[in-house]
Design a protein around this motif. Structure first.
Motif, PDB file in Angstrom:
ATOM      1  N   MET A   6       0.841  -1.192   0.000  1.00  0.00           N
ATOM      2  CA  MET A   6       0.000   0.000   0.000  1.00  0.00           C
ATOM      3  C   MET A   6       0.878   1.244   0.000  1.00  0.00           C
ATOM      4  N   LEU A   7       1.935   1.201   0.841  1.00  0.00           N
ATOM      5  CA  LEU A   7       2.846   2.338   0.917  1.00  0.00           C
ATOM      6  C   LEU A   7       3.503   2.585  -0.448  1.00  0.00           C
ATOM      7  N   GLU A   8       4.022   1.526  -1.058  1.00  0.00           N
ATOM      8  CA  GLU A   8       4.663   1.671  -2.369  1.00  0.00           C
ATOM      9  C   GLU A   8       3.703   2.299  -3.381  1.00  0.00           C
ATOM     10  N   LYS A   9       2.461   1.804  -3.404  1.00  0.00           N
ATOM     11  CA  LYS A   9       1.496   2.294  -4.399  1.00  0.00           C
ATOM     12  C   LYS A   9       1.025   3.712  -4.083  1.00  0.00           C
ATOM     13  N   ALA A  10       0.812   4.005  -2.795  1.00  0.00           N
ATOM     14  CA  ALA A  10       0.394   5.360  -2.413  1.00  0.00           C
ATOM     15  C   ALA A  10       1.478   6.363  -2.810  1.00  0.00           C
ATOM     16  N   VAL A  11       2.739   5.965  -2.647  1.00  0.00           N
ATOM     17  CA  VAL A  11       3.847   6.837  -3.050  1.00  0.00           C
ATOM     18  C   VAL A  11       3.850   7.005  -4.563  1.00  0.00           C
ATOM     19  N   GLU A  12       3.655   5.923  -5.280  1.00  0.00           N
ATOM     20  CA  GLU A  12       3.642   6.007  -6.750  1.00  0.00           C
ATOM     21  C   GLU A  12       2.571   6.967  -7.254  1.00  0.00           C
ATOM     22  N   VAL A  13       1.391   6.940  -6.632  1.00  0.00           N
ATOM     23  CA  VAL A  13       0.327   7.834  -7.114  1.00  0.00           C
ATOM     24  C   VAL A  13       0.428   9.235  -6.529  1.00  0.00           C
ATOM     25  N   GLY A  14       1.377   9.456  -5.571  1.00  0.00           N
ATOM     26  CA  GLY A  14       1.701  10.831  -5.196  1.00  0.00           C
ATOM     27  C   GLY A  14       1.285  11.302  -3.812  1.00  0.00           C
TER      28      GLY A  14
ATOM     29  N   ARG B  49      12.877   3.057   3.162  1.00  0.00           N
ATOM     30  CA  ARG B  49      13.545   2.575   1.933  1.00  0.00           C
ATOM     31  C   ARG B  49      12.523   2.327   0.824  1.00  0.00           C
ATOM     32  N   ILE B  50      11.368   1.771   1.211  1.00  0.00           N
ATOM     33  CA  ILE B  50      10.311   1.527   0.222  1.00  0.00           C
ATOM     34  C   ILE B  50       9.856   2.845  -0.394  1.00  0.00           C
ATOM     35  N   VAL B  51       9.725   3.874   0.456  1.00  0.00           N
ATOM     36  CA  VAL B  51       9.308   5.196  -0.035  1.00  0.00           C
ATOM     37  C   VAL B  51      10.305   5.716  -1.071  1.00  0.00           C
ATOM     38  N   ILE B  52      11.587   5.651  -0.755  1.00  0.00           N
ATOM     39  CA  ILE B  52      12.604   6.205  -1.663  1.00  0.00           C
ATOM     40  C   ILE B  52      12.651   5.410  -2.971  1.00  0.00           C
ATOM     41  N   GLU B  53      12.603   4.090  -2.874  1.00  0.00           N
ATOM     42  CA  GLU B  53      12.633   3.271  -4.091  1.00  0.00           C
ATOM     43  C   GLU B  53      11.419   3.564  -4.979  1.00  0.00           C
ATOM     44  N   ALA B  54      10.242   3.700  -4.351  1.00  0.00           N
ATOM     45  CA  ALA B  54       9.025   3.971  -5.129  1.00  0.00           C
ATOM     46  C   ALA B  54       9.112   5.348  -5.785  1.00  0.00           C
ATOM     47  N   CYS B  55       9.674   6.326  -5.067  1.00  0.00           N
ATOM     48  CA  CYS B  55       9.819   7.671  -5.640  1.00  0.00           C
ATOM     49  C   CYS B  55      10.736   7.646  -6.860  1.00  0.00           C
TER      50      CYS B  55
ATOM     51  N   LEU C  73      -5.554   3.038  -0.287  1.00  0.00           N
ATOM     52  CA  LEU C  73      -5.052   3.373  -1.618  1.00  0.00           C
ATOM     53  C   LEU C  73      -6.135   3.981  -2.495  1.00  0.00           C
ATOM     54  N   VAL C  74      -7.320   3.392  -2.484  1.00  0.00           N
ATOM     55  CA  VAL C  74      -8.422   3.951  -3.284  1.00  0.00           C
ATOM     56  C   VAL C  74      -8.718   5.369  -2.794  1.00  0.00           C
ATOM     57  N   GLY C  75      -8.693   5.576  -1.477  1.00  0.00           N
ATOM     58  CA  GLY C  75      -8.931   6.903  -0.915  1.00  0.00           C
ATOM     59  C   GLY C  75      -7.936   7.928  -1.447  1.00  0.00           C
ATOM     60  N   VAL C  76      -6.671   7.575  -1.450  1.00  0.00           N
ATOM     61  CA  VAL C  76      -5.631   8.490  -1.942  1.00  0.00           C
ATOM     62  C   VAL C  76      -5.870   8.833  -3.419  1.00  0.00           C
ATOM     63  N   ILE C  77      -6.223   7.824  -4.213  1.00  0.00           N
ATOM     64  CA  ILE C  77      -6.454   8.051  -5.648  1.00  0.00           C
ATOM     65  C   ILE C  77      -7.674   8.955  -5.855  1.00  0.00           C
ATOM     66  N   LEU C  78      -8.747   8.707  -5.108  1.00  0.00           N
ATOM     67  CA  LEU C  78      -9.959   9.526  -5.258  1.00  0.00           C
ATOM     68  C   LEU C  78      -9.694  10.973  -4.851  1.00  0.00           C
ATOM     69  N   ILE C  79      -8.964  11.180  -3.777  1.00  0.00           N
ATOM     70  CA  ILE C  79      -8.647  12.552  -3.346  1.00  0.00           C
ATOM     71  C   ILE C  79      -7.821  13.245  -4.433  1.00  0.00           C
TER      72      ILE C  79
END
Lengths: 236, 236
Positions: free
Chosen positions: B92-100, B124-130, B224-230
């Motif tokens: 979820m963290l990786e994907k939330a970072v990918e979508v911003g 580390r997951i945050v930085i790699e996803a960024c 994740l859906v929440g982050v995308i909808l916002i």
């Protein structure tokens, strides 16, 4: 309230399949008199009461059977190449099912990183995710196909979109979906990208190149975001 | 073109950190003259050319430095309880970072299934996803906190939403986001749900209960859906 998959759902007495009965009796420790919900995977949902239960047999009396309306997301068809790391494809599948995808096809193209799929395992993920989110209509999961075959399959019934990461100025998927006259069939490129020939084949077959945000998303992220955006914006 | 994290990014000569240099030299097998992109995690992005390279040292000449505009999703603050299975939180963290996503906080509440977090691993997951999605602005990842503490933190700067699965008739998150006068701070309930006291505390602290679709989504899917909808609907 727990939800179970009952392919032959009807009003009156229903006897759960052994797999579901074991789940109900052992994992959920259900008892006679408990309220449960049964779904048949085809859009029907019934509320019921457990009439009898052993470790492998569960009888449920269903009194109220309804048909859920079809949502836009459930008309959406997602086509993508399986990812190199299978767990990435698996989580995408679970999440796409949770948010309501209607049909999923996998394809093999020139730069596909993976050429084998365990469809039985993916089918189980679909059913578990449907039960988790209480979906009564299970998505269609097709046998993997060659990219060129999938490109033309059932295309006339859909608005055709083709998502890949590019610097080109493409229409964004949300705008495409909001203006689509039909449900959307969305192709998402493999990790290795498409060849120029594959890209041209999509364009000449009536697909419109679309972008999903301005970031370089992983294949499985692009697929999931695409499904969510179509569900949000498509009116068909 | 590959993207590397360079905290002290400036115009002119930049010397990559050892970790990034190894990644550039060994994993990507880069050479002198290759074009690369450097980001500093604070919204700055520079295109450069590799001037010199060994197995552990890479010098990049940066000529063009820009500041990326802040997107609505990057102003969003997601607060959730870590899931029992850590890999669900991690993806979820990786994907939330990918979508911003802009900021992520984890909290522990009464029914939280997990009480420990390896924040170094998550960072580390945050930085790699960024790097993967070429984001120049890295999200803030906070130390885990008690639910009651997080509820009140920095709340005046945000429109406050509280998502949990219920049969109640709540406003949907997309409508909430479209009408929000401030960036959105979204709290997503833990797998075990909130207690009635925790729910009341959110309402009396100015949060509005919202729903994310009409399906029972897993915690990490709802987040994740929440982050995308916002990101789709919020204009702040």
């Amino acid at each position: 309230m727990n939800t179970y998959y009952q392919p032959s759902l009807c009003e009156g007495d229903n006897y759960l399949t052994e797999e579901e009965a074991v789940h109900c009796a052992r994992s959920h420790r259900s008892r006679v008199g408990d309220s449960v919900e049964l779904v048949d995977g085809c859009g029907h949902r019934g509320s019921g009461i457990i009439k009898s239960i052993t470790k492998t047999d569960v009888a449920v009396s269903v009194s109220n059977l309804i048909t859920d309306p079809l949502q836009p997301c459930e008309r959406t068809w997602l086509c993508l190449a399986p990812t190199k790391q299978m767990e990435r494809t698996e989580w995408m599948l679970e999440k796409a099912v949770e948010v309501g995808i209607g049909r999923i096809s996998f394809f093999y193209s020139q730069y596909s990183e993976r050429r084998t799929l365990r469809l039985d395992r993916l089918r189980r993920i679909v059913i578990e995710a449907c039960k988790q989110c209480r979906a009564s209509r299970f998505p269609l999961l097709d046998e993997p196909k060659a990219y060129e075959t999938l490109l033309h399959e059932d295309s006339e019934a859909y608005s055709l979109a083709f998502a890949h990461y590019t610097q080109e100025d493409l229409r964004s998927l949300d705008v495409f979906a909001a203006n689509a006259p039909h449900p959307v069939k969305l192709i998402v490129g493999p990790e290795g990208g498409f060849t120029a020939t594959e890209y041209r084949a999509a364009l000449t077959s009536g697909y419109e190149g679309v972008c999903i945000g301005d970031r370089r998303l992983r294949t499985e992220t692009a697929a999931l975001v695409g499904v969510i955006l179509i569900g949000e914006h498509c009116n068909c």
